[in-house]
Design an enzyme around this catalytic site. Sequence first.
Site, mmCIF file in Angstrom:
data_model
loop_
_atom_site.group_PDB
_atom_site.id
_atom_site.type_symbol
_atom_site.label_atom_id
_atom_site.label_comp_id
_atom_site.label_asym_id
_atom_site.label_seq_id
_atom_site.Cartn_x
_atom_site.Cartn_y
_atom_site.Cartn_z
ATOM 1 N N GLU A 170 -5.643 27.488 -80.478
ATOM 2 C CA GLU A 170 -6.005 27.343 -79.069
ATOM 3 C C GLU A 170 -6.185 25.879 -78.638
ATOM 4 O O GLU A 170 -7.186 25.513 -78.028
ATOM 5 C CB GLU A 170 -7.252 28.176 -78.759
ATOM 6 C CG GLU A 170 -7.032 29.652 -79.050
ATOM 7 C CD GLU A 170 -8.268 30.525 -78.896
ATOM 8 O OE1 GLU A 170 -9.334 29.999 -78.541
ATOM 9 O OE2 GLU A 170 -8.162 31.733 -79.136
ATOM 10 N N ASN A 213 -1.486 28.399 -83.031
ATOM 11 C CA ASN A 213 -1.719 29.739 -82.495
ATOM 12 C C ASN A 213 -2.440 29.616 -81.158
ATOM 13 O O ASN A 213 -3.405 28.866 -81.040
ATOM 14 C CB ASN A 213 -2.595 30.506 -83.498
ATOM 15 C CG ASN A 213 -2.794 31.960 -83.137
ATOM 16 O OD1 ASN A 213 -1.825 32.669 -82.854
ATOM 17 N ND2 ASN A 213 -4.039 32.426 -83.156
ATOM 18 N N HIS A 248 -3.256 38.863 -76.148
ATOM 19 C CA HIS A 248 -4.339 39.728 -75.659
ATOM 20 C C HIS A 248 -3.967 40.074 -74.221
ATOM 21 O O HIS A 248 -4.148 39.261 -73.309
ATOM 22 C CB HIS A 248 -5.672 38.984 -75.720
ATOM 23 C CG HIS A 248 -6.117 38.673 -77.107
ATOM 24 N ND1 HIS A 248 -6.471 39.655 -78.017
ATOM 25 C CD2 HIS A 248 -6.253 37.493 -77.756
ATOM 26 C CE1 HIS A 248 -6.824 39.082 -79.156
ATOM 27 N NE2 HIS A 248 -6.693 37.777 -79.032
ATOM 28 N N GLU A 277 -2.241 38.483 -82.363
ATOM 29 C CA GLU A 277 -3.517 39.119 -82.015
ATOM 30 C C GLU A 277 -3.323 40.186 -80.940
ATOM 31 O O GLU A 277 -4.137 40.333 -80.028
ATOM 32 C CB GLU A 277 -4.533 38.071 -81.531
ATOM 33 C CG GLU A 277 -4.741 36.939 -82.529
ATOM 34 C CD GLU A 277 -5.841 35.969 -82.139
ATOM 35 O OE1 GLU A 277 -6.661 36.289 -81.252
ATOM 36 O OE2 GLU A 277 -5.886 34.869 -82.722
ATOM 37 N N ASP A 279 -3.368 43.116 -78.535
ATOM 38 C CA ASP A 279 -4.075 44.316 -78.073
ATOM 39 C C ASP A 279 -3.805 44.473 -76.592
ATOM 40 O O ASP A 279 -3.472 43.517 -75.903
ATOM 41 C CB ASP A 279 -5.575 44.333 -78.411
ATOM 42 C CG ASP A 279 -6.321 43.042 -78.113
ATOM 43 O OD1 ASP A 279 -5.868 42.269 -77.235
ATOM 44 O OD2 ASP A 279 -7.365 42.809 -78.750
HETATM 45 O O1 G3I Z 1 -21.890 36.756 -88.209
HETATM 46 C C1 G3I Z 1 -22.849 37.035 -87.172
HETATM 47 C C2 G3I Z 1 -23.886 37.962 -87.697
HETATM 48 O O2 G3I Z 1 -24.611 37.325 -88.707
HETATM 49 C C3 G3I Z 1 -24.791 38.399 -86.536
HETATM 50 O O3 G3I Z 1 -25.693 39.369 -86.983
HETATM 51 C C4 G3I Z 1 -23.981 38.954 -85.390
HETATM 52 C C5 G3I Z 1 -24.830 39.313 -84.200
HETATM 53 O O4 G3I Z 1 -24.082 39.267 -83.006
HETATM 54 O O5 G3I Z 1 -23.034 38.014 -84.985
HETATM 55 C C6 G3I Z 1 -22.130 37.681 -86.027
HETATM 56 O O6 G3I Z 1 -21.175 36.784 -85.592
HETATM 57 C C7 G3I Z 1 -20.220 37.289 -84.670
HETATM 58 C C8 G3I Z 1 -18.850 37.250 -85.313
HETATM 59 O O7 G3I Z 1 -17.869 37.609 -84.368
HETATM 60 C C9 G3I Z 1 -18.744 38.188 -86.517
HETATM 61 O O8 G3I Z 1 -18.946 39.496 -86.111
HETATM 62 C C10 G3I Z 1 -20.254 36.416 -83.442
HETATM 63 O O9 G3I Z 1 -21.493 36.587 -82.767
HETATM 64 C C11 G3I Z 1 -19.123 36.761 -82.515
HETATM 65 O O10 G3I Z 1 -19.068 35.794 -81.479
HETATM 66 C C12 G3I Z 1 -17.818 36.712 -83.289
HETATM 67 O O11 G3I Z 1 -16.800 37.083 -82.384
HETATM 68 C C13 G3I Z 1 -15.476 36.829 -82.834
HETATM 69 C C14 G3I Z 1 -14.815 35.806 -81.919
HETATM 70 O O12 G3I Z 1 -13.479 35.599 -82.330
HETATM 71 C C15 G3I Z 1 -15.525 34.466 -81.926
HETATM 72 O O13 G3I Z 1 -15.102 33.707 -80.869
HETATM 73 C C16 G3I Z 1 -14.710 38.127 -82.782
HETATM 74 O O14 G3I Z 1 -15.239 39.029 -83.757
HETATM 75 C C17 G3I Z 1 -13.235 37.870 -83.081
HETATM 76 O O15 G3I Z 1 -12.499 39.038 -82.834
HETATM 77 C C18 G3I Z 1 -12.709 36.779 -82.173
HETATM 78 O O16 G3I Z 1 -11.386 36.515 -82.526
HETATM 79 C C19 G3I Z 1 -10.683 35.578 -81.704
HETATM 80 C C20 G3I Z 1 -9.673 34.864 -82.564
HETATM 81 O O17 G3I Z 1 -10.294 34.290 -83.682
HETATM 82 C C21 G3I Z 1 -8.941 33.797 -81.772
HETATM 83 N N1 G3I Z 1 -8.343 34.365 -80.591
HETATM 84 C C22 G3I Z 1 -9.233 35.126 -79.733
HETATM 85 C C23 G3I Z 1 -9.928 36.222 -80.545
HETATM 86 C C24 G3I Z 1 -10.797 37.077 -79.653
HETATM 87 O O18 G3I Z 1 -11.841 36.334 -79.099
#
Ligand code: G3I
Length: 380
Positions: A170, A213, A248, A277, A279
């Site tokens: 990004e 990406n 997305h 990615e 969906d």
């Molecule tokens: O690891 C912590 C955990 O310890 C805590 O208990 C929990 C409570 O909310 O949060 C956990 O972290 C989260 C993490 O995902 C793992 O589940 C973060 O808050 C959350 O912000 C994070 O979101 C991820 C996001 O990227 C971050 O920006 C999404 O799962 C993931 O699907 C998303 O993926 C991104 C790609 O990498 C890049 N392109 C966009 C895509 C969608 O946003």
Amino acid sequence: MPAVFPDRRRLLLSGLALHVLSACGGGGSAGAAPSPAPAPAPAEIPALKAHFAAHFKIGMAADPGGYKNAVANPVILKHANSITAENCFKPASLAVSPGVYNWATADELAAFAAANGMVVRGHTLCWHQQTPDWFFTGTAAEVRARLETYVHDVVTHFKGKVACWDVVNECTSDDASSAYRNSRWLQILGPDYIEHALRAARSADPDAKLFINDYGTEDPAKLARLMTIVAGLQAKGVPLDGVGHQLHVSTTSPTPANVDNALRSVAGKGLVNHVTELDVSLYNDPGSCFASRTGCAADITGDATLLAAALKAQALQYRALFNVFKQHASLQSVTTWGIADNSTWLSGFPIARGNRPLLFDATGAPKPAARAITYDSYLP
Ligand code: G3I
């Protein structure tokens, strides 16, 4: 375009009519054999990795917790020959402190992939999100050295286990003010951070394919900015093998022509395409929903009529996208961002809301979208 034939209900009715006609001694003009009734799409679908093997690999994104649950596990094992870690390969997961790493979860994923015939897409080495703040402290020279060391250490650790890396994620601006996203990486190192990351990755594993990406490549204006970045890298001889298109998307956007345009542009630069990615959200939100969380579409998952219509539109969008994908020899991998609707980042983004953006439902069963991409004659 795929041939169109009746759905299951219409088939049953036509079969019944044939039966009645023949029982009455009728059935059309003498000697004209009735054309055989086409079979309806069965409840199951073929393994996607086999079905699309002549075109591209099929990937799914998950962390171990995502692919080990009872819903998702059979789905990924049957359908995928590529896997991307949704989070556990990111700096926030791997980088404990400078030079100290937590490999356990990522290693578990790499072992799962190797044991089950999947390649690993490494996601991601350099991003403005999910990166500890300590990466950005000190002088520019220190930040650059930290980035290069991190990329070197991670790519070396997974050498031979990760087929390709989303080295930089990004990096393209969302507006016309610049080609480059105004991230902390850019602010500290200038545009050259992309080159530093790519060169460090290539020197650590010359066999791994290296990608930039990004999302929004289906927007011609953003695509043009990304291609400006790509052209600059190529002019300097920076190692770059491909572009990842996140995709997305929603049921009404983008047009197939815009996706075709993005894939064509990248191939025109001699690069490989990956869809990284994919969906298809049930919702077609206005820009304000993403900018300020206002005006977002209301949850429809409790309304059977609206939900059925959205799932039909989703199936048609998936079919249209895959029909474009299949036309591009440069497209080597198509990954969905998740496995099944039991777990998707879109249940919390842009607002908390029911969403069902994947090919398999919350029980792991194939949805109309899964049938639409595997049976040309299926009518969602
Ligand atoms: O690891 C912590 C955990 O310890 C805590 O208990 C929990 C409570 O909310 O949060 C956990 O972290 C989260 C993490 O995902 C793992 O589940 C973060 O808050 C959350 O912000 C994070 O979101 C991820 C996001 O990227 C971050 O920006 C999404 O799962 C993931 O699907 C998303 O993926 C991104 C790609 O990498 C890049 N392109 C966009 C895509 C969608 O946003």
